[in-house]
Write an enzyme that holds these catalytic residues in place. Structure first.
Site, PDB file in Angstrom:
ATOM      1  N   HIS A 159       0.805  -1.250   0.405  1.00 29.01           N
ATOM      2  CA  HIS A 159      -0.041   0.272  -0.290  1.00 29.01           C
ATOM      3  C   HIS A 159       1.097   1.441   0.203  1.00 29.01           C
ATOM      4  O   HIS A 159       0.228   2.588   0.213  1.00 29.01           O
ATOM      5  CB  HIS A 159      -0.788  -0.495   1.374  1.00 29.01           C
ATOM      6  CG  HIS A 159      -2.144  -0.854   1.130  1.00 29.01           C
ATOM      7  ND1 HIS A 159      -3.108  -1.313   0.247  1.00 29.01           N
ATOM      8  CD2 HIS A 159      -2.186  -2.387   2.106  1.00 29.01           C
ATOM      9  CE1 HIS A 159      -3.749  -2.537   0.001  1.00 29.01           C
ATOM     10  NE2 HIS A 159      -3.322  -3.121   1.438  1.00 29.01           N
ATOM     11  N   ASP A 195      -2.364 -10.667  -2.863  1.00 27.38           N
ATOM     12  CA  ASP A 195      -2.709 -10.230  -1.110  1.00 27.38           C
ATOM     13  C   ASP A 195      -4.589 -10.223  -1.408  1.00 27.38           C
ATOM     14  O   ASP A 195      -4.964  -9.664  -2.833  1.00 27.38           O
ATOM     15  CB  ASP A 195      -2.054  -8.948  -0.855  1.00 27.38           C
ATOM     16  CG  ASP A 195      -3.160  -8.334   0.109  1.00 27.38           C
ATOM     17  OD1 ASP A 195      -2.113  -9.048   1.306  1.00 27.38           O
ATOM     18  OD2 ASP A 195      -3.900  -7.623   0.631  1.00 27.38           O
ATOM     19  N   HIS A 197      -6.282  -7.368  -0.908  1.00 26.38           N
ATOM     20  CA  HIS A 197      -5.981  -5.978  -0.905  1.00 26.38           C
ATOM     21  C   HIS A 197      -5.132  -5.389  -2.622  1.00 26.38           C
ATOM     22  O   HIS A 197      -4.694  -5.365  -2.822  1.00 26.38           O
ATOM     23  CB  HIS A 197      -6.021  -5.212   0.153  1.00 26.38           C
ATOM     24  CG  HIS A 197      -6.572  -5.282   1.503  1.00 26.38           C
ATOM     25  ND1 HIS A 197      -6.498  -6.662   2.608  1.00 26.38           N
ATOM     26  CD2 HIS A 197      -7.353  -4.920   2.192  1.00 26.38           C
ATOM     27  CE1 HIS A 197      -6.673  -6.534   3.276  1.00 26.38           C
ATOM     28  NE2 HIS A 197      -7.919  -5.888   3.377  1.00 26.38           N
ATOM     29  N   ASP A 284      -4.376 -12.948   3.221  1.00 24.98           N
ATOM     30  CA  ASP A 284      -5.544 -12.463   3.595  1.00 24.98           C
ATOM     31  C   ASP A 284      -6.190 -12.946   2.894  1.00 24.98           C
ATOM     32  O   ASP A 284      -8.193 -12.518   2.978  1.00 24.98           O
ATOM     33  CB  ASP A 284      -5.553 -11.104   3.862  1.00 24.98           C
ATOM     34  CG  ASP A 284      -4.861 -10.326   3.173  1.00 24.98           C
ATOM     35  OD1 ASP A 284      -4.503 -10.413   1.923  1.00 24.98           O
ATOM     36  OD2 ASP A 284      -4.744  -9.459   3.068  1.00 24.98           O
TER      37      ASP A 284
HETATM   38 ZN   LIG Z   1      -4.344  -7.195   2.657  1.00 30.11          ZN
END
Ligand SMILES: [Zn+2]
Length: 344
Positions: A159, A195, A197, A284
């Site tokens: 991120h 991931d 996200h 995740d």
């Molecule tokens: Zn994540």
């Protein structure tokens, strides 16, 4: 497969603003320790420490002034008499001025952050720098000829963008490693982000470049963090047009749906034919993850590793997210065992 790990990650464990409350972060030291224990229990391979690299290795993926902010943020924050974690409070959204770096630390925190998920405490920078050095060491292992290596990074990185932190991330470990691959002679590198996200930071860093492809499978950002990045129409810009690919997937995505998107992503990567592949390895996507909503099972992670191995590229796995701590070790190492052709 060699694993690179730094004990310095233990220096960092902060707070976050979530669900309207300040609480201890889901991103905690036990995550990395659980993965390390599983690496050792399975006999995946040797575990080595990180080499040391200076700040010049972070600049490029990040701006010089952003790295400077990370280096000095705690000192500037604590100089005001505050002893708890620093978090931003105000952000330069839409029509607010974003062309002037604030002089005061409270302004700088918002200027260089996308959210209130990346706290800065006294030893955060030490852990962040060590995590990036773990990824750089992993890339050196690949550049020396290894087929695969595992950078057990913590804190995660995907991120973190060219000029901001967020989502538990500060330096973008995967992008920093990919950048080093280019400096060591690779003509093209690719980052595959699995991931849950969207890897908004990695996308931001390489968005206008043709020498780095970014491909990400993730939860639909219209309902999932980071909300403002990760849609399918983000395909790169300028020289980078066509070298960015997003696969937003719906809530409840299971292996059958995931596998189809992964196969399409694999075709893109094969056509690009990078010299090195970096995998942003978040687990995740697991059905039991407390902050995500895909439905991959522990066994599916072996299939994921096998699918990545089929691409036939020298591959550096870089640890990202995964918040079901009891299962993170099994799930992450299952990907690596699948890649190695071993039964998970
Ligand atoms: Zn994540």
């Amino acid at each position: 497969m060699l694993t690179v790990f730094s004990e310095a990650h233990r220096l960092h464990y902060g707070i976050e603003l979530k669900d309207g409350l300040i609480a201890r972060s889901f991103e905690n030291p036990q995550r990395a320790e659980t993965v390390l224990a599983r690496v050792r229990a399975t006999g995946l391979g040797d575990v080595i420490g990180e080499r040391q690299y200076d700040r010049s290795h972070y600049v490029g993926a990040h701006s010089d002034r952003y790295v400077r902010f990370l280096e000095t943020a705690w000192d500037e924050w604590s100089a005001t008499g505050r002893t708890h974690d620093a978090l931003p409070l105000v952000w330069p959204v839409r029509n607010l001025r974003d062309d002037i770096e604030p002089a005061f630390i409270d302004g700088k925190l918002g200027y260089y952050a996308m959210d209130a998920g990346s706290p800065i405490a006294a030893h955060t920078w030490e852990a962040v720098r060590a995590s990036a050095n773990v990824a750089l060491t992993g890339m050196d292992v690949i550049s020396a000829g290894a087929r695969g290596a595992f950078a057990l990074c913590r804190p995660p990185g995907h991120h973190a963008a060219h000029e901001y932190m967020g989502g538990y991330c500060y330096l973008n470990n995967a992008a920093i490693a990919a950048q080093r691959g280019l400096m060591q002679g690779a003509e093209r590198v690719a980052v595959l982000d699995v991931d849950f996200h969207h890897g908004n930071g990695t996308q931001d860093i390489f968005y206008d470049r043709a020498d780095a492809m970014f491909v990400s499978l993730h939860g639909d950002p219209s309902v999932s963090f980071p909300y403002f990045s990760g849609f399918a129409d983000e395909q790169g810009s300028g020289d980078g047009l066509g070298f960015n690919a997003n696969y937003p997937l719906p809530k409840g995505t299971d292996w059958l749906r995931y596998r189809d998107a992964l196969a399409d992503a694999g075709r893109r990567l094969a056509a690009y034919a990078p010299d090195v592949l970096v995998v942003s390895l978040g687990v995740d996507t697991f059905e039991g993850d407390p902050i995500s909503h895909f439905a991959l099972t522990t066994g599916d992670f072996v299939r994921l590793g096998e699918a990545i191995a089929v691409l036939g590229m020298p591959t550096l796995f870089v640890m990202e997210g995964g918040y079901m701590v009891d299962e993170i070790g099994t799930n992450a190492v299952n990907v690596l065992m699948g890649f190695e052709g071993r039964v998970g």
